[in-house]
Design a protein around this motif. Structure first.
Motif, PDB file in Angstrom:
ATOM      1  N   ASN A 142      41.102  35.678  46.985  1.00  0.00           N
ATOM      2  CA  ASN A 142      42.545  35.661  47.241  1.00  0.00           C
ATOM      3  C   ASN A 142      42.956  34.486  48.107  1.00  0.00           C
ATOM      4  O   ASN A 142      43.971  34.529  48.786  1.00  0.00           O
ATOM      5  CB  ASN A 142      42.963  36.965  47.931  1.00  0.00           C
ATOM      6  N   ALA A 143      42.167  33.401  48.080  1.00  0.00           N
ATOM      7  CA  ALA A 143      42.462  32.243  48.924  1.00  0.00           C
ATOM      8  C   ALA A 143      43.717  31.511  48.461  1.00  0.00           C
ATOM      9  O   ALA A 143      44.483  30.997  49.282  1.00  0.00           O
ATOM     10  CB  ALA A 143      41.276  31.283  48.933  1.00  0.00           C
ATOM     11  N   LEU A 144      43.952  31.452  47.144  1.00  0.00           N
ATOM     12  CA  LEU A 144      45.068  30.678  46.600  1.00  0.00           C
ATOM     13  C   LEU A 144      46.229  31.546  46.141  1.00  0.00           C
ATOM     14  O   LEU A 144      47.369  31.082  46.116  1.00  0.00           O
ATOM     15  CB  LEU A 144      44.598  29.819  45.417  1.00  0.00           C
ATOM     16  N   TYR A 145      45.955  32.788  45.776  1.00  0.00           N
ATOM     17  CA  TYR A 145      46.990  33.657  45.204  1.00  0.00           C
ATOM     18  C   TYR A 145      46.615  35.102  45.476  1.00  0.00           C
ATOM     19  O   TYR A 145      45.442  35.428  45.698  1.00  0.00           O
ATOM     20  CB  TYR A 145      47.141  33.415  43.698  1.00  0.00           C
ATOM     21  N   PRO A 146      47.605  35.996  45.452  1.00  0.00           N
ATOM     22  CA  PRO A 146      47.311  37.414  45.694  1.00  0.00           C
ATOM     23  C   PRO A 146      46.456  38.014  44.588  1.00  0.00           C
ATOM     24  O   PRO A 146      46.483  37.559  43.436  1.00  0.00           O
ATOM     25  CB  PRO A 146      48.700  38.067  45.731  1.00  0.00           C
ATOM     26  N   VAL A 147      45.713  39.035  44.920  1.00  0.00           N
ATOM     27  CA  VAL A 147      44.873  39.717  43.938  1.00  0.00           C
ATOM     28  C   VAL A 147      45.743  40.347  42.848  1.00  0.00           C
ATOM     29  O   VAL A 147      45.326  40.434  41.683  1.00  0.00           O
ATOM     30  CB  VAL A 147      44.014  40.795  44.637  1.00  0.00           C
ATOM     31  N   SER A 197      36.932  36.986  49.751  1.00  0.00           N
ATOM     32  CA  SER A 197      38.230  37.669  49.746  1.00  0.00           C
ATOM     33  C   SER A 197      38.452  38.447  51.031  1.00  0.00           C
ATOM     34  O   SER A 197      39.557  38.449  51.591  1.00  0.00           O
ATOM     35  CB  SER A 197      38.327  38.613  48.542  1.00  0.00           C
ATOM     36  N   TYR A 198      37.409  39.108  51.522  1.00  0.00           N
ATOM     37  CA  TYR A 198      37.531  39.880  52.762  1.00  0.00           C
ATOM     38  C   TYR A 198      37.681  38.956  53.969  1.00  0.00           C
ATOM     39  O   TYR A 198      38.408  39.276  54.919  1.00  0.00           O
ATOM     40  CB  TYR A 198      36.316  40.795  52.918  1.00  0.00           C
ATOM     41  N   GLN A 199      37.014  37.813  53.915  1.00  0.00           N
ATOM     42  CA  GLN A 199      37.171  36.852  55.002  1.00  0.00           C
ATOM     43  C   GLN A 199      38.594  36.304  55.042  1.00  0.00           C
ATOM     44  O   GLN A 199      39.214  36.216  56.110  1.00  0.00           O
ATOM     45  CB  GLN A 199      36.175  35.706  54.824  1.00  0.00           C
ATOM     46  N   TRP A 226      39.863  41.616  35.070  1.00  0.00           N
ATOM     47  CA  TRP A 226      38.447  41.271  35.273  1.00  0.00           C
ATOM     48  C   TRP A 226      38.260  40.424  36.526  1.00  0.00           C
ATOM     49  O   TRP A 226      37.261  40.552  37.245  1.00  0.00           O
ATOM     50  CB  TRP A 226      37.886  40.552  34.043  1.00  0.00           C
ATOM     51  N   LEU A 227      39.264  39.559  36.824  1.00  0.00           N
ATOM     52  CA  LEU A 227      39.154  38.714  38.012  1.00  0.00           C
ATOM     53  C   LEU A 227      39.411  39.523  39.288  1.00  0.00           C
ATOM     54  O   LEU A 227      38.859  39.208  40.348  1.00  0.00           O
ATOM     55  CB  LEU A 227      40.137  37.546  37.916  1.00  0.00           C
ATOM     56  N   GLN A 228      40.226  40.575  39.166  1.00  0.00           N
ATOM     57  CA  GLN A 228      40.415  41.456  40.318  1.00  0.00           C
ATOM     58  C   GLN A 228      39.110  42.142  40.699  1.00  0.00           C
ATOM     59  O   GLN A 228      38.817  42.331  41.890  1.00  0.00           O
ATOM     60  CB  GLN A 228      41.489  42.505  40.005  1.00  0.00           C
ATOM     61  N   VAL A 229      38.309  42.503  39.699  1.00  0.00           N
ATOM     62  CA  VAL A 229      37.002  43.107  39.975  1.00  0.00           C
ATOM     63  C   VAL A 229      36.105  42.108  40.708  1.00  0.00           C
ATOM     64  O   VAL A 229      35.424  42.446  41.691  1.00  0.00           O
ATOM     65  CB  VAL A 229      36.333  43.573  38.671  1.00  0.00           C
ATOM     66  N   VAL A 230      36.110  40.862  40.245  1.00  0.00           N
ATOM     67  CA  VAL A 230      35.316  39.809  40.900  1.00  0.00           C
ATOM     68  C   VAL A 230      35.771  39.620  42.344  1.00  0.00           C
ATOM     69  O   VAL A 230      34.957  39.494  43.268  1.00  0.00           O
ATOM     70  CB  VAL A 230      35.428  38.485  40.119  1.00  0.00           C
ATOM     71  N   SER A 231      37.094  39.622  42.544  1.00  0.00           N
ATOM     72  CA  SER A 231      37.633  39.422  43.877  1.00  0.00           C
ATOM     73  C   SER A 231      37.219  40.529  44.838  1.00  0.00           C
ATOM     74  O   SER A 231      36.976  40.280  46.024  1.00  0.00           O
ATOM     75  CB  SER A 231      39.161  39.327  43.808  1.00  0.00           C
TER      76      SER A 231
END
Length: 285
Positions: free
Chosen positions: A219-224, A241-243, A230-235
């Motif tokens: 989520n560094a560039l855009y919200p989840v 993402s937690y950092q 599928w990318l939400q699962v990766v995130s």
């Protein structure tokens, strides 16, 4: 004539027995709970000494995060194409760039340990009483300190660009903790890969192959919420993402889940240290 008084025989005998005891048996070792932190601090200090001899790495690595903020951040702030919950995009982006720059420093840390293997330094370290976990932890947290320097550079640039950041000392300490834990995990990930591939060229190729997916899959560039499923699962399984979530909550005051964020980062760092330590001997062979 009066004679000088002789030394008390009991005291002399006790002193001789203590000296003899040290010759017969070595002194008691320092307890493990005290040995490990001391070795970690020593290894971290050794790693940071290398940085004091050549600071050009810090200056050159500061260029990329500066370009992200100056070009990408300011451009997308004007476009307003990414929903950020009312936060200016450059503000939203700054914590992500801090995490990105820290990851880029740590993810190639395994190259250094392969170089130490080739130079014979690693074998010398492994025959010392220092536990392997202390060697890995010292190197991992040294990368975290390097990342802190990068974080300071990004924060200064962001402040000059008008990003609304907090200057609360407690929150800044939390920022430092998040940067160090995240960097420790990615440094250990790099050292784990180094223990598997055992080659600088292979590690460089794998490092380049995974850095951008890790970055864009967070989520560094855009919200989840705007990601495909599928990318939400990766995130959700990406420690970056937690950092970033922790850094945004601390620096910008946006809603965050600091407890779970720090828990995930701490567990990831611990697992990374365990994995890298288990493969350190294989790397040295």
């Amino acid at each position: 004539m009066s004679e000088a008084p002789a030394a008390p025989p009991a005291a002399s005998a006790d002193h001789d027995r203590s000296d003899l005891g040290l010759l017969v048996s070595p002194p008691a070792p320092r307890p493990g709970w005290r040995l490990l932190p001391a070795r970690v601090v020593a290894m971290c200090a050794v790693e940071l000494q290398k940085l004091s001899h050549d600071r050009t790495e810090l200056y050159t690595r500061a260029v990329q995060p500066a370009l992200w903020l100056l070009i990408f951040g300011q451009t997308f702030t004007r476009i307003k194409a990414i929903p950020t919950g009312g936060v200016p995009y450059i503000d939203y982006l700054a914590p992500g760039i801090i995490a990105q720059s820290a990851m880029f420093i740590a993810i190639f840390y395994g190259i250094q340990i392969i170089w130490e293997r080739d130079a014979g330094v690693l074998n010398k370290l492994l025959v010392t009483p220092t536990p392997r976990s202390a060697l890995v932890t010292g190197k991992a947290f040294a990368s975290g300190v390097k990342a802190l320097v990068q974080a300071v550079v990004v924060i200064v640039i962001a402040a000059l660009l008008g990003v609304s950041l907090t200057w609360n000392p407690l929150r800044l300490l939390g920022v430092a903790a998040a940067v160090v834990l995240g960097s420790a995990f990615f440094a250990c990930l790099s050292m784990t890969i180094a223990g598997i591939v055992r080659s600088r060229d292979r590690l460089m190729g794998i490092g380049q192959a995974i850095t951008m997916p890790l970055f864009f899959g967070s989520n560094a560039l855009y919200p989840v919420s705007v990601m495909p499923d599928w990318l939400q699962v990766v995130s959700r399984i990406n420690p970056l993402s937690y950092q970033v979530d922790a850094l945004r909550g601390l620096l910008l005051g946006t809603p965050a889940h600091l407890g779970p964020d720090f828990a995930v980062l701490a567990v990831a760092a611990a697992l990374g240290i365990a994995a890298a330590s288990s493969l350190l001997g294989r790397l040295a062979r």
